[in-house]
Design a protein around this motif. Structure first.
Motif, short mmCIF file in Angstrom:
data_model
loop_
_atom_site.label_atom_id
_atom_site.label_comp_id
_atom_site.label_asym_id
_atom_site.label_seq_id
_atom_site.Cartn_x
_atom_site.Cartn_y
_atom_site.Cartn_z
N VAL A 147 0.83 -1.20 0.00
CA VAL A 147 0.00 0.00 0.00
C VAL A 147 0.87 1.25 0.00
N SER A 148 1.97 1.22 0.74
CA SER A 148 2.87 2.38 0.77
C SER A 148 3.43 2.66 -0.62
N HIS A 149 3.80 1.60 -1.33
CA HIS A 149 4.29 1.77 -2.71
C HIS A 149 3.21 2.38 -3.59
N THR A 150 2.00 1.84 -3.51
CA THR A 150 0.91 2.35 -4.34
C THR A 150 0.65 3.83 -4.10
N LEU A 151 0.56 4.21 -2.84
CA LEU A 151 0.22 5.61 -2.53
C LEU A 151 1.39 6.55 -2.84
N LYS A 152 2.61 6.06 -2.66
CA LYS A 152 3.76 6.89 -3.05
C LYS A 152 3.69 7.22 -4.53
N VAL A 153 3.34 6.23 -5.34
CA VAL A 153 3.20 6.45 -6.78
C VAL A 153 2.02 7.37 -7.07
N ALA A 154 0.86 7.05 -6.49
CA ALA A 154 -0.36 7.79 -6.80
C ALA A 154 -0.26 9.26 -6.40
N LEU A 160 2.76 9.48 -16.15
CA LEU A 160 3.12 8.28 -16.88
C LEU A 160 3.52 7.13 -15.95
N VAL A 161 4.16 7.44 -14.84
CA VAL A 161 4.52 6.40 -13.88
C VAL A 161 3.26 5.83 -13.24
N VAL A 162 2.29 6.69 -12.94
CA VAL A 162 1.01 6.21 -12.41
C VAL A 162 0.33 5.31 -13.44
N MET A 163 0.36 5.72 -14.70
CA MET A 163 -0.21 4.89 -15.77
C MET A 163 0.44 3.51 -15.82
N ALA A 164 1.76 3.48 -15.69
CA ALA A 164 2.47 2.21 -15.76
C ALA A 164 2.07 1.29 -14.61
N ASN A 165 1.96 1.84 -13.41
CA ASN A 165 1.52 1.05 -12.27
C ASN A 165 0.09 0.57 -12.45
N THR A 231 11.28 5.08 -18.67
CA THR A 231 10.67 5.42 -17.38
C THR A 231 9.46 4.55 -17.11
N VAL A 232 8.64 4.34 -18.13
CA VAL A 232 7.45 3.50 -17.99
C VAL A 232 7.84 2.05 -17.73
N ARG A 233 8.88 1.58 -18.43
CA ARG A 233 9.32 0.20 -18.25
C ARG A 233 9.79 -0.03 -16.81
N LYS A 234 10.57 0.88 -16.28
CA LYS A 234 11.06 0.73 -14.91
C LYS A 234 9.91 0.78 -13.91
N ALA A 235 8.93 1.62 -14.17
CA ALA A 235 7.76 1.69 -13.29
C ALA A 235 6.95 0.41 -13.36
N ALA A 236 6.85 -0.17 -14.56
CA ALA A 236 6.15 -1.44 -14.71
C ALA A 236 6.82 -2.53 -13.89
N ILE A 237 8.14 -2.59 -13.96
CA ILE A 237 8.88 -3.60 -13.20
C ILE A 237 8.68 -3.38 -11.70
N ALA A 238 8.74 -2.13 -11.26
CA ALA A 238 8.56 -1.84 -9.84
C ALA A 238 7.17 -2.24 -9.35
N SER A 239 6.16 -2.00 -10.17
CA SER A 239 4.79 -2.32 -9.75
C SER A 239 4.56 -3.82 -9.71
N LEU A 240 5.11 -4.55 -10.69
CA LEU A 240 4.97 -6.01 -10.69
C LEU A 240 5.76 -6.64 -9.54
N THR A 241 6.92 -6.08 -9.25
CA THR A 241 7.72 -6.58 -8.13
C THR A 241 7.01 -6.35 -6.80
N ALA A 242 6.35 -5.20 -6.66
CA ALA A 242 5.59 -4.92 -5.44
C ALA A 242 4.46 -5.94 -5.26
N ARG A 243 3.78 -6.27 -6.36
CA ARG A 243 2.71 -7.26 -6.27
C ARG A 243 3.27 -8.64 -5.92
N GLU A 244 4.43 -8.98 -6.50
CA GLU A 244 5.05 -10.27 -6.20
C GLU A 244 5.38 -10.37 -4.71
#
Length: 270
Positions: A147-154, A160-165, A231-244
């Protein structure tokens, strides 16, 4: 998929997504106790999803006064369609309901404890910081981190980083995960109708409508700013890693339940 999105959805991103589709946490859910425990964790991801969605609605439409026309009417249309489905969908009884409220109803239906989450919402309404509220209700560390990761992004990242997440960490991965849940449990649909409706609805909406809409929004944005693909690719990886990591933590919690090592099919004792 456009050429620029191919740069984002590369082998690493694809591998992370596929590993989430087959995460071992899904095979842990064999009975009502493990289902309850899973839902008591997952409800927080259902809730924080809307902060990503509403941030995009704020950025892509106009929610200020006086109203001004959106800069990208197609993107505004797409995000408004997503919000309509997530915040005010049609429930199994034909009445409007948010997906969070539908999930809470499903939790009550199988006897999952909703009190910690409801207390959490009350604390947040009272302006208690989210991390503090999570700690006060005893949320697991994996939930606090996610949740902390999600809200930090939001709250703090560029659009664009929000879009990637939103797309890669949610809309693009959820249909496969939820289908895996249904397939691995062998659910008796009549035993938990609201939860099954929730899963089926997300498989349908995210796979057929919301996912393609979110992908189109990113594609339109990257067409204007192609230099931000990395930037979008790195954000995608970060969001998937957070879910993992959320699923890893949930898996550890379920592994501690009595009878977790027994091979049982899903059934409800009533």
């Amino acid at each position: 998929m456009s050429a620029i999105l191919d740069q984002v959805f590369n082998a690493e991103v694809r591998q992370l997504r596929d590993s989430l589709h087959t995460h071992p946490v899904f095979s842990r859910i064999r009975d009502v106790e493990s289902l309850r425990a899973f839902m008591q964790v997952h409800i927080y991801a259902v809730w924080d999803f809307m902060s990503l969605a509403k941030r995009l609605q704020r950025d892509l439409t106009c929610v200020d006064l006086p109203w001004m026309p959106p800069a990208d009417i197609e993107a505004a249309h797409l995000i408004n369609e997503i919000i309509l489905g997530e915040e005010t969908d049609t429930g199994p009884d034909g009445h409007p309901i948010s997906h969070m409220d539908l999930y809470l109803h499903a939790m009550r239906e199988v006897g999952a404890d909703t009190r910690p989450f409801e207390q959490f919402l009350s604390l947040v309404r009272e302006r208690v910081p989210v991390e503090n509220a999570l700690g006060r209700v005893g949320a697991p560390n994996c939930v606090i981190d996610f949740v902390s990761h999600t809200l930090k992004v939001a709250i703090g990242e560029r659009t664009l980083v929000v879009m990637a997440n939103f797309f890669y960490g949610r809309e693009n991965v959820i249909p496969g995960m939820f289908q895996r849940l249904l397939d691995s449990w062998g659910l008796d649909r009549a035993a938990a109708p609201s939860f099954v409706y929730y899963l089926d609805r997300h498989i349908e909406l995210d796979g057929d409508a919301h996912g393609p809409a979110a992908e189109a929004i990113i594609s339109r944005a990257l067409t204007r700013e192609p230099h931000l693909a990395e930037t979008v690719r790195k954000a995608a990886i970060a969001s998937l890693t957070a879910r993992e990591k959320l699923w890893d933590g949930t898996d550890r919690l379920l592994a501690k339940l009595p009878g977790a090592k027994k091979e049982r099919r899903f059934s409800l004792p009533f």
